[in-house]
Design an enzyme around this catalytic site. Structure first.
Site, mmCIF file in Angstrom:
data_model
loop_
_atom_site.group_PDB
_atom_site.id
_atom_site.type_symbol
_atom_site.label_atom_id
_atom_site.label_comp_id
_atom_site.label_asym_id
_atom_site.label_seq_id
_atom_site.Cartn_x
_atom_site.Cartn_y
_atom_site.Cartn_z
ATOM 1 N N LYS A 188 0.863 -1.176 0.000
ATOM 2 C CA LYS A 188 0.000 0.000 0.000
ATOM 3 C C LYS A 188 0.902 1.229 0.000
ATOM 4 C CE LYS A 188 -1.865 2.985 1.980
ATOM 5 N NZ LYS A 188 -1.867 4.478 1.691
ATOM 6 N N GLU A 394 9.411 15.960 16.013
ATOM 7 C CA GLU A 394 9.875 15.785 14.637
ATOM 8 C C GLU A 394 9.175 16.791 13.731
ATOM 9 O OE1 GLU A 394 10.859 12.080 11.731
ATOM 10 O OE2 GLU A 394 8.834 12.130 12.562
#
Length: 487
Positions: A188, A394
């Site tokens: 995917k 992050e």
């Protein structure tokens, strides 16, 4: 299947929905729009897979695995030969793969050639050689007169859920060892980078990989979520955000389904007192700003000794300020755009937060005047406290936080004061000195005077950066189960 460009609007139109060895057309399906990160223009439309397609892909992978003469029963030498054929087909398409990835996610073309164009074939070659030179069985002598035969078997059907930042490289971190071990897969890919998946399907067919061994499902989050708990899937391997990784781990855990999770990072670059900055300038740029900072292992926390702090601030400020910003497809570009407008807004939000937290802006902080794409100037903040949000979360963009330290014990403490532990670097003119420091850092990987993962070494993180390892013999073992036969 071939790529066909419409002369009317310049859009690339083809369908990477690849199930049971053939491309499936869905003329009436919902489409996913693919835009150029550099121009913001639509460059392609892809038919989205449905839940029924996911069921068909898993069923095809199961048939290919379970068949008496299927992929799982091929001799290692046969699988190795098939992996090499696939490597050759990828190499033949390497420049086009690099171009498509660069156009979609903003990766500078030179980076795309080095990684997306070349790394997948190299990983396939590595695992082909590994399975040819190793055995899946060993006999262990017991404490008595009996012994045990330990047999390594493929797991079955593996769901691979991929991100957009290094779409082909990270696919093969998973796909190559999964195939080498004898598993079949359902991929995917990220909905932001689907055009390159069509080239992958083309290479798979040209390489003669048996039908059902590799299947590709272009789709949204619903398809990935469906695969995680699909009863026909035996393992899930995911690369992406820590938030999504936790959800996958929870859902797979309730099924006692194994997972490999390669998640986020906030890696530290420790500049030791004897580091030669100019000698390592190119390597420092790569370690911290590769792919426009859209890299999970990037060393975006720069820890510098106080006695050299101003020098280090000036160095990184110039490194960012002098970087060539522009269209990702320009071979001279060093910093391209963010993958999407939404992601640029997210990065800009962190830049605003850095200012609000009191960090000193050294360079960048705005949008460069280089075109309509989703660009952000490479940004350097100095005088950052390690507890600040821009030092702990992050950002996934070209934003660096420079943090001073006193002695090396403090540098180690600051580097380890993070919820992440994926990458990191140590910079020194004395490798043994750097090695002593590197051994103290709580991270899955770390580089001395450079950083790049190696195909023959385990790659992965600790803490919030994930679980499990990819690459190396350890990456192969992630796709095998142990079967003990007591003799």
């Amino acid at each position: 299947m071939s790529l066909e460009t419409s002369l009317a609007d310049g859009q690339i139109r083809y369908n990477p929905l690849f199930i049971d060895g053939s491309v499936h057309s869905r003329p009436d399906a919902e489409t996913i729009t693919i835009s150029s990160a550099s121009t913001t223009q639509i460059i392609g439309r892809v038919a989205a897979a449905t839940i029924n397609d996911a069921d068909a892909a898993v069923a095809a992978a199961r048939r290919a695995f379970d068949a008496p003469s299927g992929w799982a029963h091929w001799q290692p030498q046969e699988r190795a030969a098939a992996l090499r054929r696939l490597a050759d087909q990828l190499t033949a398409r390497s420049s086009e793969t690099a171009r498509l990835v660069s156009a979609q996610n903003g990766m500078p073309y030179s980076t795309a050639v080095a990684f997306e164009g070349n790394v997948p074939a190299g990983i396939l070659q590595y695992y082909a050689a590994l399975i040819e030179g190793s055995t899946t069985e060993e006999t262990r002598a017991g404490a008595t007169d009996r012994s045990t035969l330990v047999h390594r078997k493929p797991l079955g059907v593996i769901a691979l859920i991929l991100p957009w930042n290094f779409p082909q490289t990270l696919t093969f971190f998973k796909l190559a060892p999964a195939l080498a071990a004898g598993n079949t897969v359902v991929i995917k890919p990220s909905s932001e980078t689907l055009l390159d998946s069509g080239l992958l399907a083309e290479a798979i067919m040209a390489a003669g990989i048996p039908a059902g061994v590799i299947n590709i499902l272009p789709g949204g989050d619903d398809i990935g979520s469906y695969l995680v708990t699909h009863p026909g899937v035996d393992k899930v391997s995911f690369t992406g955000s820590t938030t999504v990784g936790r959800e996958i781990a929870s859902r797979a855990g309730s099924l006692l389904r194994p997972v490999t999770l390669e998640l986020g990072g906030k890696s530290a670059a420790i500049i030791l007192g004897d580091a030669d900055l100019e000698t390592h300038a190119e390597a420092m740029f790569t370690a911290s700003l590769l792919n426009n900072g859209q890299t999970c292992f990037a060393s975006t926390r720069i820890l510098a000794p106080r006695r050299r702090y101003n020098e280090v601030v000036e160095f990184y400020g110039q490194l960012a300020a002098k970087a060539v910003i522009g269209d990702a497809l320009n071979p001279a570009t060093q910093i391209g755009p963010m993958v999407s407008e939404a992601h640029r807004r997210n990065v800009e939000g962190y830049i605003a937060l850095g200012r609000a937290e009191g960090a000193r802006l050294v360079t960048g902080g705005g949008r460069p005047d280089v075109g309509p794409g989703w660009f952000v100037e490479p940004t350097v903040f100095a005088d950052v406290d390690n507890s600040a949000v821009i030092a702990q979360e992050e950002i996934f963009g070209p934003v660096l936080a420079l943090i001073p330290y006193g002695d090396e014990a403090e540098a180690v403490r600051l580097a380890n004061d993070s919820s992440y532990g994926l990458g990191g670097t140590v910079w020194s003119s004395d490798q043994e000195h750097a090695l002593r420091v590197a051994r103290q850092i709580q991270t899955g990987t770390i580089g001395i005077n450079h950083y790049l993962p190696a195909p023959d070494a385990p790659y992965g993180g600790v803490k919030n950066s994930g679980m499990g390892r990819e690459l190396g013999p350890e990456g192969l073992a992630q796709y095998q189960e142990l079967h003990s036969i007591y003799l």
